[in-house]
Write a protein that holds these residues in place. Sequence first.
Motif, PDB file in Angstrom:
ATOM      1  N   CYS A  28     -18.967  23.934   7.596  1.00 41.61           N
ATOM      2  CA  CYS A  28     -19.790  23.726   8.789  1.00 41.61           C
ATOM      3  C   CYS A  28     -19.308  22.508   9.559  1.00 41.61           C
ATOM      4  O   CYS A  28     -19.248  22.526  10.798  1.00 41.61           O
ATOM      5  N   GLU A  29     -18.938  21.446   8.847  1.00 41.04           N
ATOM      6  CA  GLU A  29     -18.446  20.234   9.496  1.00 41.04           C
ATOM      7  C   GLU A  29     -17.174  20.525  10.285  1.00 41.04           C
ATOM      8  O   GLU A  29     -17.007  20.069  11.429  1.00 41.04           O
ATOM      9  N   TYR A 110     -24.614  12.028  10.868  1.00 44.43           N
ATOM     10  CA  TYR A 110     -24.148  11.367   9.659  1.00 44.43           C
ATOM     11  C   TYR A 110     -24.771  11.967   8.404  1.00 44.43           C
ATOM     12  O   TYR A 110     -24.230  11.834   7.312  1.00 44.43           O
ATOM     13  N   ASP A 111     -25.921  12.578   8.551  1.00 44.70           N
ATOM     14  CA  ASP A 111     -26.611  13.194   7.418  1.00 44.70           C
ATOM     15  C   ASP A 111     -26.143  14.646   7.290  1.00 44.70           C
ATOM     16  O   ASP A 111     -26.334  15.448   8.199  1.00 44.70           O
ATOM     17  N   TRP A 112     -25.547  14.992   6.143  1.00 49.61           N
ATOM     18  CA  TRP A 112     -25.033  16.347   5.959  1.00 49.61           C
ATOM     19  C   TRP A 112     -26.147  17.392   6.032  1.00 49.61           C
ATOM     20  O   TRP A 112     -25.890  18.548   6.347  1.00 49.61           O
ATOM     21  N   ARG A 133     -17.555  11.857  21.316  1.00 46.90           N
ATOM     22  CA  ARG A 133     -17.894  11.393  19.959  1.00 46.90           C
ATOM     23  C   ARG A 133     -18.138  12.639  19.109  1.00 46.90           C
ATOM     24  O   ARG A 133     -19.220  13.197  19.107  1.00 46.90           O
ATOM     25  N   LYS A 134     -17.124  13.051  18.349  1.00 44.57           N
ATOM     26  CA  LYS A 134     -17.143  14.345  17.683  1.00 44.57           C
ATOM     27  C   LYS A 134     -18.241  14.471  16.632  1.00 44.57           C
ATOM     28  O   LYS A 134     -18.608  15.570  16.244  1.00 44.57           O
ATOM     29  N   ASP A 135     -18.758  13.358  16.149  1.00 42.52           N
ATOM     30  CA  ASP A 135     -19.799  13.436  15.132  1.00 42.52           C
ATOM     31  C   ASP A 135     -21.190  13.192  15.725  1.00 42.52           C
ATOM     32  O   ASP A 135     -22.129  12.852  15.007  1.00 42.52           O
ATOM     33  N   TRP A 136     -21.324  13.371  17.044  1.00 41.36           N
ATOM     34  CA  TRP A 136     -22.626  13.243  17.719  1.00 41.36           C
ATOM     35  C   TRP A 136     -23.018  14.590  18.296  1.00 41.36           C
ATOM     36  O   TRP A 136     -22.171  15.377  18.718  1.00 41.36           O
TER      37      TRP A 136
END
Length: 343
Positions: A28-29, A110-112, A133-136
Amino acid sequence: MVSDFKTRSTRWTDRTLSILRASRLESCEKELAGLGGCGLFDAETTDVDAERLFEISWMAEEEKEPRLHTIEEMRKQVLSHFVAEYALLSPEETDLVIKLAVLGGEMPLYDWNDLIPARSLIKRLWCQVDPNRKDWILMPRWACLMTILTTASDDVKRIHEIVERIVETVDNTLYLAGAMPAETVIRDLAWQLQGTMAADQLVLYSRLLKASFETMIDQEGRLMLIHPGLADPRGFLQRPERLTISGDQQRMEEIYESLMEVEDPLYEKMLDVIQQLTRPEAGAEDTVEDLMLLAKQGAPVQEMREVLASRIICLPTAEMLSALADIHDRVPKWVSLNMARMQ
């Protein structure tokens, strides 16, 4: 989420719930990392972007006839369904949407535990991955405002309660049976949601189930809900001795409670002997859950011993091996569990 089960290892030690869950989250990530780009409601989005957005949406799985799409029609479709769709979010999606609304429409992933609901919200075309920001994850301001207003609705609260109750029942049923047809749950949703704004929303019921559970299409073309610890769903669904799911919710709850009377002492016994002895990356509760689910699927006791040995900081003791043998021998198997045995 709809999963591909073709490439899993045949070793039981590689197919515990913990490993399957980690693999699912990693997949999923990676998928989220590839979903950057403009969102449906960005000012700069044009019809050139329509097919890309369509392909990543739930719509691509739902429309039967190929055709070209426009941004305008896709926006209208999302907006027209928003309130009913909000009421029919999975509990995890609801939590994430409310957090986004409170935070002004942007937050880091940040939380899986947020990854899978984030993926589904993107497929609903409500949200997007921040291109810078790829993790936002981002949600438009109108959706934040609508979320805040819609959350206060008594009708929505009632629907959320129904959804949470049904999701819990399905979780319990999957623990009993390993798999079940989605159509059974869709019928239950349709019946319980009569007279609400979510009545007759069959497409949204299907999205809810895909967002809440592991799913796959069986040989008959039916959408099936799969327990996340089921290592070989395709092989399992071909077995004629699978548990037949009753439509009687009260009866299924009684069976589940009877099963817990059998399994809880086995769980507690194993937990007691390995508590404080598991490796830092392997919690005691997760280890026992993995062993219980392996037993349900008929894993050989030797491979269950290998799983146990890999999770603890010492050699397995006699007490541990005794508790493991009890789990292996006494936990009812998914392929053998039936109504008569549980009565």
